[in-house]
Design an enzyme around this catalytic site. Structure first.
Site, PDB file in Angstrom:
ATOM      1  N   ALA A  41     -48.783  29.897 117.689  1.00 33.23           N
ATOM      2  CA  ALA A  41     -47.369  29.507 116.926  1.00 33.23           C
ATOM      3  C   ALA A  41     -46.348  30.552 117.264  1.00 33.23           C
ATOM      4  CB  ALA A  41     -47.370  29.086 115.540  1.00 33.23           C
ATOM      5  N   TYR A  42     -47.038  31.955 116.760  1.00 34.86           N
ATOM      6  CA  TYR A  42     -46.114  33.236 117.035  1.00 34.86           C
ATOM      7  C   TYR A  42     -45.930  33.618 118.591  1.00 34.86           C
ATOM      8  CZ  TYR A  42     -44.561  37.997 116.644  1.00 34.86           C
ATOM      9  OH  TYR A  42     -44.065  39.202 116.560  1.00 34.86           O
ATOM     10  N   SER A  43     -46.688  33.285 119.195  1.00 39.61           N
ATOM     11  CA  SER A  43     -46.902  33.591 120.544  1.00 39.61           C
ATOM     12  C   SER A  43     -45.773  32.701 121.314  1.00 39.61           C
ATOM     13  CB  SER A  43     -48.113  33.509 121.469  1.00 39.61           C
ATOM     14  OG  SER A  43     -48.901  34.600 121.004  1.00 39.61           O
TER      15      SER A  43
ATOM     16  N   SER B  68     -43.307  31.088 119.931  1.00 42.22           N
ATOM     17  CA  SER B  68     -41.960  31.261 119.299  1.00 42.22           C
ATOM     18  C   SER B  68     -41.384  32.234 120.073  1.00 42.22           C
ATOM     19  CB  SER B  68     -41.852  31.304 117.966  1.00 42.22           C
ATOM     20  OG  SER B  68     -42.606  32.524 117.515  1.00 42.22           O
TER      21      SER B  68
END
Length: 249
Positions: A155-157, A159
């Site tokens: 999710a972080y990557s 985003s």
């Protein structure tokens, strides 16, 4: 330390009460800018922010994932300072450390809403005024994870990869004005965002950095300040590496 002239300019720094945002906000204020610090929690800012002269800083509670909240923050900032010349999008969350198969769907959405949606919302509200004045500097804080992808951080990557693409798109849109839109891709820094991930994941991120240490918030602020300055008058839609040698492109 290099010095840049921000006298007469107004800057917005999201996530500016702590961490990277606080380091950048303090440098901007020391360089003559009036700084509006937009943060979800403004009750306990770092000393470098709390100690700034009240005439040069404004603390605004805002949820960047909510467009109405961002619009209200913009209205408060314009009421106090009259305009926004510089936007530093630093607010972000890491989300849980988990395989994609087990990633909570609600947290996936939350990470996108804050990291990508928040960047979109803040750019959306400041660009009309920048275009009208034919001047502006927008700096988005992405991550080396957006270039390389971190396992168990989909999710972080994702985003942060999207923030890089948004930067390139908006940079092209505004290239006909004196508005530079760029992003930085730092490796991990020792900020409160590390409280959201496991020690195992922190150790993994450190092992990937050839310099053998985390980047400091002051080092990030040094680069971001030039990106936000009038001296950065040609480069736009670009990605500036702050990965300590990790990034391969």
């Amino acid at each position: 330390m290099n010095s840049y002239d921000f006298k007469g300019l107004v800057a917005v720094v999201t996530g500016g009460a702590n961490g990277i945002g606080a380091a950048v906000a303090a440098r901007l204020a020391a360089s003559g800018a009036r700084v509006a610090i937009w943060d979800r929690d403004i009750t306990a800012p770092e000393a470098k922010i709390a100690d700034l002269p009240e005439a040069s800083r404004l603390l605004v509670q805002v949820d960047v994932s909510d467009l109405a909240s961002v619009e209200a923050a913009m209205a408060k900032t314009e009421a106090a300072f009259g305009k926004v010349d510089v936007l530093i999008n630093s607010a972000g969350i890491s989300g849980p450390t988990s395989s994609l198969a087990n990633y909570p769907a609600d947290m996936w959405r939350k990470v996108q809403e804050v990291n990508l949606g928040g960047t979109f919302h803040c750019c959306k509200v400041v660009t009309p005024g920048m275009m009208a004045r034919n001047y502006g500097r927008i700096v988005n804080v992405a991550s080396v994870a957006g270039k390389e992808g971190n396992p168990n951080a989909s999710a972080y990557s994702a985003s942060k990869a999207a923030v890089i693409a948004l930067t390139k798109s908006l940079g092209k849109e505004l290239a006909g004005h004196d508005i530079a839109v760029n992003c930085a891709t730092p490796a991990a820094a020792k900020t409160r965002i590390l409280d959201q991930v496991s020690q195992e994941f922190i150790d993994f991120m450190l092992s990937k950095i050839p310099r053998g240490r985390f980047v400091t918030v002051e080092e990030i602020a040094n680069m971001l300040l030039w990106m936000a300055s009038a001296e950065n008058s040609f480069t736009t839609g670009a990605v500036f590496d702050l990965s300590g040698g990790r990034a391969t492109y």
